[in-house]
Design an enzyme around this catalytic site. Structure first.
Site: not given
Length: 98
Positions: A62-64, A66, A90
């Site tokens: 997961v990141c901000r 993708g 996110m």
């Protein structure tokens, strides 16, 4: 690279499925909230922390948005890990955070 949508991850969490997540955002980003149960390893530290991961498990990255999680997936896959990228990150997450 395998992909999963944020709403699918939310369903897995609601169903209490045993999932393993790694949030690769920076410390200040995670302070705004992360998915409960997600382990935090900033992208820049993945290569130094991968010895703490279990190759028998599958990890949702997961990141901000993708993009960074996609890079983390590519790196970890090249070292024999099973990973799935959470598309949209996110920014698309509507579930609970901590």
């Amino acid at each position: 690279m395998k992909q999963i949508m944020p709403n699918e991850v939310e369903v897995l969490l609601k169903e209490k499925k045993p999932i393993h997540m790694i949030d690769v955002r920076e410390v200040e980003e995670v302070q705004t909230g992360k998915i409960p149960t997600a382990m935090h390893i900033p992208l820049g530290l993945i290569e130094f922390k991968m010895n703490e991961l279990d190759k028998a498990k599958e990890y949702i990255m997961v990141c901000r948005s993708g993009a960074r999680s996609s890079r983390a997936c590519t790196f970890l896959e090249s070292h024999g890990f099973k990973v799935i990228n959470m598309t949209g990150g996110m920014m698309e997450w509507s579930g609970p955070t901590e």
